[in-house]
Design a protein around this motif. Structure first.
Motif, short mmCIF file in Angstrom:
data_model
loop_
_atom_site.label_atom_id
_atom_site.label_comp_id
_atom_site.label_asym_id
_atom_site.label_seq_id
_atom_site.Cartn_x
_atom_site.Cartn_y
_atom_site.Cartn_z
N LYS A 42 0.84 -1.18 0.00
CA LYS A 42 0.00 0.00 0.00
C LYS A 42 0.89 1.24 0.00
CE LYS A 42 -3.89 -2.20 2.33
NZ LYS A 42 -4.83 -2.15 3.48
N LEU A 43 0.38 2.32 -0.60
CA LEU A 43 1.17 3.53 -0.79
C LEU A 43 0.76 4.59 0.23
CD1 LEU A 43 1.07 3.78 -4.69
CD2 LEU A 43 2.50 2.32 -3.22
N GLY A 44 1.76 5.28 0.78
CA GLY A 44 1.47 6.28 1.78
C GLY A 44 2.48 7.41 1.80
N THR A 78 9.58 -4.56 7.20
CA THR A 78 8.16 -4.25 7.04
C THR A 78 8.03 -3.04 6.12
OG1 THR A 78 8.26 -2.97 9.12
CG2 THR A 78 7.45 -5.25 9.24
N ASN A 79 7.77 -1.87 6.65
CA ASN A 79 7.49 -0.70 5.82
C ASN A 79 8.77 -0.12 5.23
OD1 ASN A 79 4.82 -1.05 6.56
ND2 ASN A 79 4.95 0.41 8.24
N ILE A 80 8.58 0.60 4.13
CA ILE A 80 9.71 1.15 3.37
C ILE A 80 9.56 2.66 3.25
CG2 ILE A 80 11.01 0.99 1.22
CD1 ILE A 80 10.73 -1.70 2.78
N HIS A 81 10.61 3.40 3.58
CA HIS A 81 10.64 4.83 3.32
C HIS A 81 11.20 5.06 1.92
CE1 HIS A 81 10.57 6.37 7.77
NE2 HIS A 81 9.37 6.04 7.30
N VAL A 82 10.41 5.71 1.09
CA VAL A 82 10.76 5.86 -0.33
C VAL A 82 11.19 7.29 -0.62
CG1 VAL A 82 9.91 5.70 -2.70
CG2 VAL A 82 9.09 4.07 -0.96
N PHE A 83 12.41 7.44 -1.14
CA PHE A 83 12.94 8.73 -1.60
C PHE A 83 14.09 8.44 -2.55
CE2 PHE A 83 14.81 7.69 2.57
CZ PHE A 83 16.16 7.58 2.23
N LEU A 123 12.95 -0.22 -8.64
CA LEU A 123 12.23 -1.42 -9.03
C LEU A 123 12.98 -2.67 -8.60
CD1 LEU A 123 10.85 -0.48 -12.56
CD2 LEU A 123 9.50 -1.00 -10.50
N THR A 124 14.29 -2.61 -8.65
CA THR A 124 15.11 -3.73 -8.20
C THR A 124 14.95 -3.95 -6.70
OG1 THR A 124 16.73 -3.21 -9.93
CG2 THR A 124 17.44 -4.68 -8.18
N TYR A 125 14.97 -2.85 -5.93
CA TYR A 125 14.76 -2.96 -4.47
C TYR A 125 13.40 -3.55 -4.15
CZ TYR A 125 18.49 0.66 -4.43
OH TYR A 125 19.63 1.38 -4.63
N LEU A 126 12.38 -3.00 -4.80
CA LEU A 126 11.01 -3.41 -4.47
C LEU A 126 10.74 -4.86 -4.87
CD1 LEU A 126 9.03 -0.17 -5.42
CD2 LEU A 126 9.72 -0.96 -3.15
N GLN A 127 11.31 -5.30 -5.96
CA GLN A 127 11.16 -6.70 -6.36
C GLN A 127 11.80 -7.62 -5.32
OE1 GLN A 127 12.90 -6.45 -10.24
NE2 GLN A 127 11.00 -5.78 -11.22
N ALA A 128 12.96 -7.20 -4.81
CA ALA A 128 13.64 -8.01 -3.79
C ALA A 128 12.86 -8.01 -2.48
CB ALA A 128 15.05 -7.46 -3.55
N ILE A 129 12.33 -6.86 -2.10
CA ILE A 129 11.58 -6.74 -0.85
C ILE A 129 10.28 -7.51 -0.92
CG2 ILE A 129 10.28 -5.09 0.56
CD1 ILE A 129 12.52 -3.04 -0.17
N ASN A 130 9.66 -7.52 -2.09
CA ASN A 130 8.32 -8.07 -2.26
C ASN A 130 8.29 -9.58 -2.49
OD1 ASN A 130 5.51 -7.46 -2.30
ND2 ASN A 130 5.49 -7.69 -4.53
N GLN A 131 9.43 -10.23 -2.40
CA GLN A 131 9.48 -11.66 -2.70
C GLN A 131 8.61 -12.49 -1.78
OE1 GLN A 131 13.63 -12.76 -2.70
NE2 GLN A 131 13.96 -12.11 -4.80
N ASN A 132 8.48 -12.06 -0.51
CA ASN A 132 7.67 -12.86 0.41
C ASN A 132 6.19 -12.48 0.38
OD1 ASN A 132 7.62 -10.42 1.75
ND2 ASN A 132 8.59 -11.17 3.63
N GLY A 133 5.84 -11.45 -0.40
CA GLY A 133 4.45 -11.06 -0.56
C GLY A 133 3.78 -10.53 0.69
N ALA A 134 4.56 -10.10 1.68
CA ALA A 134 3.99 -9.60 2.94
C ALA A 134 3.29 -8.26 2.73
CB ALA A 134 5.09 -9.45 3.98
N ASN A 135 2.29 -7.99 3.56
CA ASN A 135 1.64 -6.68 3.53
C ASN A 135 2.58 -5.63 4.12
OD1 ASN A 135 -0.79 -7.70 2.49
ND2 ASN A 135 -1.49 -8.27 4.53
N TYR A 174 3.70 -1.03 3.83
CA TYR A 174 3.46 0.29 3.25
C TYR A 174 4.74 0.81 2.62
CZ TYR A 174 -0.93 0.42 5.86
OH TYR A 174 -2.18 0.14 6.35
N LEU A 175 4.59 1.39 1.43
CA LEU A 175 5.65 2.18 0.80
C LEU A 175 5.33 3.63 1.12
CD1 LEU A 175 5.83 0.48 -2.73
CD2 LEU A 175 6.98 -0.19 -0.60
N LEU A 176 6.13 4.24 1.97
CA LEU A 176 5.83 5.56 2.51
C LEU A 176 6.77 6.61 1.92
CD1 LEU A 176 5.47 4.39 6.22
CD2 LEU A 176 3.60 5.02 4.68
N MET A 177 6.21 7.51 1.13
CA MET A 177 7.00 8.58 0.55
C MET A 177 7.53 9.48 1.66
SD MET A 177 4.59 9.51 -2.71
CE MET A 177 5.77 10.72 -3.36
#
Length: 253
Positions: free
Chosen positions: A2-4, A187-192, A211-223, A225-228
């Motif tokens: 989810k985006l935040g 868990t959550n990711i600070h995006v900048f 995109l490379t980071y997010l693909q690696a982070i998302n491998q386990n499919g956990a819920n 937040y990507l927080l700007m």
């Protein structure tokens, strides 16, 4: 994912302005910061901001408390006050910092104090159904991938997790290595996207690496937040452009 938005991105704006801006950007959540917008111990304000957030169709992802583990002299508020404010806000998670010393400067006695405080607050939060998350941040005991893993292993608490953000002055490969080493707790990711806090770039310029980071982070499919957090020039128009880029990236994952 989810985006935040982290409210500290626009410290000069009011909570309502931030809520409306996040909604305009099509985001789903806000991490409210304790330094300006949701001051600890002002429970009425916290309750009001939480309600306003939800009334606009957004959720409170977390409470950015700036509590520093084992910093008994420097913390302006004790964790009990912070926890109570998080409850009033309706935050399911509280972000804290792993002390106030770089890992290279921390002696074993100091590290042990951080570990003990981490377990203490994780227990307190667990009793209220709230999770605790350390920030992956310079000048703390989570300032390198090795120190962060070592600390998380020593704390060994089921209610304590770790945020991730790109470490400054290291390569993309080093950042990917940190994701791999720490993935059990992320868990959550600070995006900048920036060279430094004072030298920020448009988010789209970091598309390939992010995109490379997010693909690696998302491998386990956990819920999560990507927080700007922070944008070039603290500019509202730049933020809206960056938000659209983040929407695009999520669709590409």
């Amino acid at each position: 994912m989810k985006l935040g938005l982290c409210s500290v991105t626009f410290r000069e704006k009011s909570p309502l302005q931030i809520i409306r801006l996040a909604k305009k950007a099509g985001l789903e959540a806000i991490e409210w910061g304790a330094d300006v917008h949701v001051i600890p111990e002002d429970d009425q304000l916290a309750e009001t901001i939480g309600e306003q957030t939800r009334e606009e169709g957004l959720v409170v992802s977390s409470y950015g408390s700036y509590y520093r583990l084992a910093d008994y002299s420097g913390n302006e508020y004790d964790f009990t006050s912070i926890l109570q404010t998080a409850q009033k806000l309706g935050a399911p998670a509280i972000r804290v910092w792993a002390g106030m010393r770089a890992s290279a400067d921390a002696d074993p006695c100091y590290v042990q104090k951080v570990i003990e405080d981490a377990r203490r607050i994780a227990d307190l939060a667990a009793d209220e159904g709230i999770t605790v998350h350390l920030e992956y941040h310079e000048h703390t005991l989570t300032d390198t991938k090795e120190s962060a893993r070592k600390l998380m292993e020593k704390i060994d608490h089921p209610n304590l997790f770790l945020y991730w953000q790109p470490q400054n002055d290291v390569s993309v490969q080093e950042r990917l290595a940190s994701i791999e080493l720490l993935k059990s707790w992320l868990t959550n990711i600070h995006v900048f996207h920036w060279y430094s806090f004072a030298d920020r770039l448009e988010l789209k310029q970091g598309e390939e690496e992010w995109l490379t980071y997010l693909q690696a982070i998302n491998q386990n499919g956990a819920n999560r937040y990507l927080l700007m957090e922070f944008v070039k020039g603290d500019d509202e128009t730049e933020f809206l452009r960056d938000a659209q880029i983040l929407h695009k990236w999520r669709e590409m994952l």
